[in-house]
Design an enzyme around this catalytic site. Sequence first.
Site, mmCIF file in Angstrom:
data_model
loop_
_atom_site.group_PDB
_atom_site.id
_atom_site.type_symbol
_atom_site.label_atom_id
_atom_site.label_comp_id
_atom_site.label_asym_id
_atom_site.label_seq_id
_atom_site.Cartn_x
_atom_site.Cartn_y
_atom_site.Cartn_z
ATOM 1 N N GLY A 25 0.864 -1.174 0.000
ATOM 2 C CA GLY A 25 0.000 0.000 0.000
ATOM 3 C C GLY A 25 0.902 1.225 0.000
ATOM 4 N N SER A 26 0.291 2.395 0.097
ATOM 5 C CA SER A 26 1.111 3.610 0.008
ATOM 6 C C SER A 26 2.127 3.693 1.151
ATOM 7 C CB SER A 26 0.212 4.849 -0.017
ATOM 8 O OG SER A 26 -0.722 4.793 1.049
ATOM 9 N N GLU A 28 3.847 1.424 2.368
ATOM 10 C CA GLU A 28 4.964 0.488 2.180
ATOM 11 C C GLU A 28 5.861 0.900 1.012
ATOM 12 O OE1 GLU A 28 1.671 -0.632 2.521
ATOM 13 O OE2 GLU A 28 2.146 -0.731 4.666
ATOM 14 N N GLU A 47 -3.723 -10.629 2.497
ATOM 15 C CA GLU A 47 -2.685 -10.787 3.519
ATOM 16 C C GLU A 47 -2.731 -12.150 4.208
ATOM 17 O OE1 GLU A 47 -4.514 -8.191 2.952
ATOM 18 O OE2 GLU A 47 -3.182 -6.476 2.689
ATOM 19 N N HIS A 70 0.189 -4.262 4.791
ATOM 20 C CA HIS A 70 -0.284 -2.900 4.678
ATOM 21 C C HIS A 70 -1.059 -2.478 5.937
ATOM 22 C CE1 HIS A 70 -1.594 0.833 3.154
ATOM 23 N NE2 HIS A 70 -2.875 0.481 3.095
ATOM 24 N N HIS A 281 -9.188 -30.978 21.189
ATOM 25 C CA HIS A 281 -10.147 -30.255 20.356
ATOM 26 C C HIS A 281 -11.558 -30.643 20.765
ATOM 27 C CE1 HIS A 281 -11.600 -29.240 15.968
ATOM 28 N NE2 HIS A 281 -12.324 -28.685 16.893
ATOM 29 N N GLY A 401 -5.632 -25.009 13.305
ATOM 30 C CA GLY A 401 -6.874 -25.339 12.612
ATOM 31 C C GLY A 401 -7.487 -24.152 11.880
#
Length: 526
Positions: A25-26, A28, A47, A70, A281, A401
């Site tokens: 993005g700007s 970065e 991402e 970003h 779990h 998971g």
Amino acid sequence: MPSVHAISYELLRRQGIAKIFGNPGSNELPFLKGMPADFEYILGLHEGVVTGMADGYALASGKPAFVNLHAAAGTGNAMGALTNAWYSHSPLVLTAGQQARSMIGVESMLANVDAPQLPRPLVKWSYEPACAEDTPRALSQAIHSANARPRGPVYVSIPHDDWQRETGDDARHLLARELHQAGAPQVAQVEQLALRLQSANNPVLVLGPEVDAEQANALAVALAERLKMPVWVAPSASRCPFPNRHPCFRGVLPAAIAGITEQLEGHDLVVVVGAPVFRYHKYAPGHYLPDGARLIHVTSDADEAARAPMGEAYVGSVHAMLEALLPHLQPSERPMPEALPAPGGVADEESRMAPANVFEAVNALAPKDAIYVKEATSTVEIFWERVEMRHPGSYFFPAAGGLGFGLPAAVGVQLARPERQVIALVGDGSANYAITALWSAAQYRVPVIFIILKNGTYGALRGFARHMQAEDAPGLDVPDIDFCALAKGYGVETVCASNRERLEAALTKGLAMDAPLLIEVPTLQT
Ligand code: TZD
Ligand code: CA
């Protein structure tokens, strides 16, 4: 005086980091501007995919992977993938661009308010340098912290006007930094552990992902053979720490309190190496251990040791502990455990395969050192029965998971291990969480074979719904998804294989390709 930009790239280079997994993005752009030619940027379109690819890369290479996200929105999108990275002790160095320092206070667009807070509690360390001059040191700390045992993700938020600033002269000290961890266990501890093992009547070994991560697999085999112990893989397995056709191998423990106790019945000593005690779990309460059994836990993670509800823990390198232990152990007189019987055959339907037969076909054709990235949740047990894994680093499953791991992690694993074929086995539910990983695979010609097991449902949830008497719950099916069309749209070649013959032909084709192939297989529900 070098710029923050120049010294930071030099630092990454010295630490062996040459790939940047990112979505820009700007904020970065000032970091990415003038990226040196010996670095490669791997673009992910979401991402979750960026972090999943880096996770696979870090797990398979055993080295820190560098991620550039970003700002707040990008970090937020990465959080699901971070749950897995946190529990797999994946050394991810996450960075995110921040607004220019003077624009953070007024909460301009893309200012990440309280940036270090955002990724917690899924990072070991999170930081925003208090001034530009501290940014290279913060990156150095991030890399060493991610890589120090127990490993794990770290996060640094970097205002975009830092990069062009000059550093102090002393920043050069950062370039030569190394962090050595001493791992040798104390002799008295090793002797005590050896005595416990040697004097047990019926000990059992339970191995976890850290054994594979530390490449202690062969030591675990030697230990099992020396004491003729049955070996289980710890529940919710995210890696394969032990060859699963070895006579001592018993399977993956069920992820439930009562289920584990049932399987370990009759043992007087349970030795758990490189796993938490335990990653349960399914809610099936019961006793933590069979009557009369004691538990010994070896792990490098002090938190893991501290939170266990039972047992006596040794905290330190599992590799060093196993290595030190072996010379103290005499071969046991017990008979060697007998290998598990081969599972029986199952029938396919006209145009739908039984998952067991998908795995049989893969096992028959895949190279012996193939790497499997698995994310089809209702077929985990069947997979472990049907697919032989012999070498370290042969299996990766989302450690928390969190779905959306399979496709991107397979890309990252293949980038880290170009000499071994990566085969991703992903459910038609799981595949959607990070489907754009296919685009990265196509663009960077990462020759993963993606197999989508299409049973039209969230199969694992169907099983849970039965167990929890919730079979009328809505939202458990995923019909009518055309993965061949999706893959084609992202530039990946595809085959739809509805029977064994077609699947074998598709696999043969994929194994010969230097680009990715997606194979959609209609499967039966289990
Ligand atoms: N969302 C996320 C990010 N992670 C999850 N684990 C879930 C939802 C819940 N979930 C499971 O735990 S398993 C599963 C879901 C939705 C079904 C996955 O379906 P699949 O595989 O098609 O990939 P099976 O073999 O049909 O279960
Ligand atoms: Ca499914």
